[in-house]
Write a protein that holds these residues in place. Structure first.
Motif, mmCIF file in Angstrom:
data_model
loop_
_atom_site.group_PDB
_atom_site.id
_atom_site.type_symbol
_atom_site.label_atom_id
_atom_site.label_comp_id
_atom_site.label_asym_id
_atom_site.label_seq_id
_atom_site.Cartn_x
_atom_site.Cartn_y
_atom_site.Cartn_z
ATOM 1 N N GLY A 165 0.805 -1.237 0.000
ATOM 2 C CA GLY A 165 0.000 0.000 0.000
ATOM 3 C C GLY A 165 0.827 1.270 0.000
ATOM 4 O O GLY A 165 0.304 2.341 -0.306
ATOM 5 N N THR A 166 2.110 1.162 0.333
ATOM 6 C CA THR A 166 2.957 2.367 0.295
ATOM 7 C C THR A 166 3.139 2.808 -1.159
ATOM 8 O O THR A 166 3.365 1.983 -2.043
ATOM 9 C CB THR A 166 4.314 2.086 0.971
ATOM 10 O OG1 THR A 166 4.090 2.017 2.381
ATOM 11 C CG2 THR A 166 5.331 3.180 0.670
ATOM 12 N N GLU A 167 3.004 4.107 -1.371
ATOM 13 C CA GLU A 167 3.059 4.608 -2.749
ATOM 14 C C GLU A 167 3.944 5.840 -2.840
ATOM 15 O O GLU A 167 3.836 6.753 -2.020
ATOM 16 C CB GLU A 167 1.635 4.928 -3.218
ATOM 17 C CG GLU A 167 1.544 5.033 -4.701
ATOM 18 C CD GLU A 167 0.119 4.869 -5.236
ATOM 19 O OE1 GLU A 167 -0.766 4.382 -4.511
ATOM 20 O OE2 GLU A 167 -0.078 5.246 -6.402
ATOM 21 N N LYS A 172 3.909 2.325 -6.911
ATOM 22 C CA LYS A 172 3.686 1.619 -5.647
ATOM 23 C C LYS A 172 4.928 0.843 -5.223
ATOM 24 O O LYS A 172 5.599 0.237 -6.088
ATOM 25 C CB LYS A 172 2.556 0.604 -5.820
ATOM 26 C CG LYS A 172 1.183 1.205 -5.817
ATOM 27 C CD LYS A 172 0.139 0.105 -5.862
ATOM 28 C CE LYS A 172 -1.248 0.719 -5.687
ATOM 29 N NZ LYS A 172 -2.333 -0.229 -5.873
ATOM 30 N N ASP A 270 -7.884 -0.833 1.719
ATOM 31 C CA ASP A 270 -7.616 0.614 1.590
ATOM 32 C C ASP A 270 -7.936 1.359 2.876
ATOM 33 O O ASP A 270 -7.197 2.252 3.296
ATOM 34 C CB ASP A 270 -8.416 1.209 0.420
ATOM 35 C CG ASP A 270 -7.764 0.870 -0.916
ATOM 36 O OD1 ASP A 270 -6.554 0.585 -0.923
ATOM 37 O OD2 ASP A 270 -8.467 0.864 -1.936
ATOM 38 N N ILE A 273 -5.145 0.679 5.345
ATOM 39 C CA ILE A 273 -3.926 1.430 5.028
ATOM 40 C C ILE A 273 -4.087 2.883 5.480
ATOM 41 O O ILE A 273 -3.197 3.469 6.101
ATOM 42 C CB ILE A 273 -3.628 1.333 3.508
ATOM 43 C CG1 ILE A 273 -3.175 -0.085 3.158
ATOM 44 C CG2 ILE A 273 -2.582 2.364 3.079
ATOM 45 C CD1 ILE A 273 -3.132 -0.398 1.681
ATOM 46 N N LYS A 274 -5.246 3.468 5.204
ATOM 47 C CA LYS A 274 -5.516 4.864 5.558
ATOM 48 C C LYS A 274 -5.461 5.041 7.083
ATOM 49 O O LYS A 274 -4.868 5.992 7.597
ATOM 50 C CB LYS A 274 -6.914 5.238 5.007
ATOM 51 C CG LYS A 274 -7.422 6.583 5.408
ATOM 52 C CD LYS A 274 -6.884 7.652 4.453
ATOM 53 C CE LYS A 274 -7.389 9.034 4.757
ATOM 54 N NZ LYS A 274 -6.767 9.708 5.866
ATOM 55 N N GLU A 277 -1.934 4.887 8.354
ATOM 56 C CA GLU A 277 -1.229 6.125 8.030
ATOM 57 C C GLU A 277 -1.656 7.250 8.981
ATOM 58 O O GLU A 277 -0.817 7.976 9.526
ATOM 59 C CB GLU A 277 -1.494 6.522 6.572
ATOM 60 C CG GLU A 277 -0.685 7.737 6.153
ATOM 61 C CD GLU A 277 -0.905 8.137 4.697
ATOM 62 O OE1 GLU A 277 -2.059 8.095 4.229
ATOM 63 O OE2 GLU A 277 0.083 8.488 4.036
ATOM 64 N N ASP A 278 -2.965 7.377 9.193
ATOM 65 C CA ASP A 278 -3.478 8.424 10.098
ATOM 66 C C ASP A 278 -2.905 8.254 11.506
ATOM 67 O O ASP A 278 -2.477 9.224 12.136
ATOM 68 C CB ASP A 278 -5.014 8.386 10.171
ATOM 69 C CG ASP A 278 -5.644 8.862 8.879
ATOM 70 O OD1 ASP A 278 -4.920 9.417 8.032
ATOM 71 O OD2 ASP A 278 -6.864 8.663 8.712
ATOM 72 N N ASN A 302 4.213 9.239 -0.930
ATOM 73 C CA ASN A 302 2.860 9.838 -0.953
ATOM 74 C C ASN A 302 1.926 9.174 0.043
ATOM 75 O O ASN A 302 1.231 9.838 0.790
ATOM 76 C CB ASN A 302 2.226 9.665 -2.344
ATOM 77 C CG ASN A 302 2.772 10.655 -3.338
ATOM 78 O OD1 ASN A 302 3.549 11.540 -2.972
ATOM 79 N ND2 ASN A 302 2.389 10.514 -4.588
ATOM 80 N N THR A 303 1.856 7.834 -0.018
ATOM 81 C CA THR A 303 1.029 7.080 0.935
ATOM 82 C C THR A 303 1.955 6.242 1.795
ATOM 83 O O THR A 303 2.690 5.403 1.278
ATOM 84 C CB THR A 303 0.043 6.141 0.195
ATOM 85 O OG1 THR A 303 -0.735 6.925 -0.699
ATOM 86 C CG2 THR A 303 -0.869 5.410 1.163
ATOM 87 N N SER A 305 2.103 3.502 4.151
ATOM 88 C CA SER A 305 1.308 2.383 4.657
ATOM 89 C C SER A 305 2.107 1.668 5.746
ATOM 90 O O SER A 305 2.665 0.594 5.528
ATOM 91 C CB SER A 305 0.989 1.438 3.498
ATOM 92 O OG SER A 305 0.231 0.347 3.936
#
Ligand SMILES: Cc1ncc(COP(=O)(O)O)c(C=O)c1O
Length: 390
Positions: A165-167, A172, A270, A273-274, A277-278, A302-303, A305
């Protein structure tokens, strides 16, 4: 107590209920249609042409190296670079395949091998391949690493077991090398209890991975692929083909339970993952205000994860204090994965060559992590926060 992970699955009850119903109606539980469906769904999610499902992430790593040997792209004695901060079953298959593991240092602020670490190692040592780990949801400057590998003719593999999920702006994590492994063990971004995957755009590699996964036979290949192998070895009858073994393999097969669970858990991926991250970004605010701790750099991602909440203290003495604080608050903690792999007992037994690894040693001596998952309650996050003040 805040354990490393509270549940085996995302949306635990719903998933277990669906699993029970699936098992009751399933006519077959060994590898079959559900595994294939999960592979297709995961390949699409990751944005790769092929996905091959395994019974664990460690198996996926082992299979990738065996497949490269079977294809003649690696041979015994070849040197394979690896991220010095990684997991045991990233490095063990390198040794088990008769290859020579060459540790590459990791940068403290990104937890990962950076292009300058790779360039420094390449000045001293010639490598045939690089088996990069994307550590705990973080990455190095993989695009630059990919370019170096391309320019120097190194095969690039990614161990993405901790970073689904890390982008990055350029793609990715897991999509930079010839192949990448993923783990679906409990506490990873999604769980199939045990399970792993390899994603690749290389059809020949995927074909060989399917041979390696199941005994060295052709049963899980397409009719066209089977025809090619049977013609090559003059196997003319279906009877003989059933027990013809074309190259070295293992039994690393998943079950239909893995296939079912994978598809089911993907609907929550998803959101998970969110949430991870939060959680991380919330706790990071405290880290940035605390002079005892080293801030981690993820500006190139960017993301993010994150697999866990990594904490890097400035000295081993400070780490002792923070370990006591976290344990005292009932938070389960772990070392910074396997630390400097060169300091692990198995490595000392099988590998002669040692390299200076100042960044990885620092992370080994000063780092630790606690769990990060959607089931962390507000109270849990407050408890972790209370341990991150100076
Ligand atoms: C970097 C890395 N590689 C490989 C693995 C092995 O995955 P599995 O436990 O599914 O075998 C792990 C496990 O956490 C890991 O962190």
């Amino acid at each position: 107590m805040i354990p490393l992970m509270k549940n085996a699955f995302l949306n635990e009850y719903e998933t277990k209920k669906a699993l029970a119903e699936f098992i009751l109606q399933a006519s077959r539980l060994s590898m079959d249609a559900e595994c294939l469906k999960f592979e297709r769904k995961f390949a699409e999610y990751q944005g790769r042409k092929e996905a091959v499902l395994f019974n664990s992430g460690g198996s996926a790593n082992l299979a990738m190296l065996q497949a490269l040997k079977n294809l003649g792209l690696l041979k015994e004695g070849d040197k394979v670079g690896f991220s010095a901060l990684t997991w045991s079953t990233n490095t063990m298959p390198i040794i088990q395949m008769g290859l020579v593991p060459v540790a590459i240092d990791c940068e403290i602020s990104t937890l990962n091998v950076m292009s300058h670490n790779l360039e420094a190692r390449l000045e001293q040592t010639e490598l045939k391949a690089l088996f990069l780990t994307n550590v705990l949801g973080f990455t190095g400057d993989i695009e630059r690493i990919q370019t170096i590998c391309r320019e120097r003719g190194l095969i690039l593999l990614e161990d993405n077991c901790e970073s689904l999920g890390t982008e990055l702006p350029c793609g990715k994590a897991g999509n930079f090398g010839m192949g990448a492994s993923f783990s679906f063990f409990v506490a990873h971004h999604m769980s199939t209890i045990e399970g792993g995957m390899v994603c690749t755009d290389d059809q020949e590699f995927a074909e060989m991975l399917r041979i390696v996964r199941a005994n060295g036979w052709d049963r899980n290949l397409t009719a066209q692929q089977q025809h090619k192998w049977r013609q090559k070895f003059k196997i003319t009858s279906e009877f003989e083909a059933k027990y013809t073994f074309y190259d070295l393999g293992f039994n690393l097969r998943p079950t239909e339970i893995t296939g079912f669970l994978g598809q089911y858990q993907m609907q929550f991926l998803d959101q998970n993952i969110k949430c991870r991250e939060d959680n991380y970004l919330r706790l990071e605010k405290l880290v940035l205000q605390n002079d005892d701790l080293v801030p981690l750099n993820h500006a190139h991602i960017n993301t993010l994860s994150t697999f866990a909440i990594p904490v890097v203290c400035k000295t081993p003495q400070l780490r002792n204090q923070y370990l006591a604080r976290f344990s005292g608050a009932g938070i389960e903690i772990r070392p910074m994965i396997a630390g400097n792999m060169q300091r692990q007992p198995f490595f000392g037994k099988y590998v002669q060559e040692r390299y200076e690894l100042p960044g990885t040693d620092f992370l080994h001596d000063n780092g630790f992590y606690c769990g990060n998952y959607p089931e962390l309650s507000e109270t849990d996050l407050e408890t972790i926060s209370s341990c991150l003040y100076s």
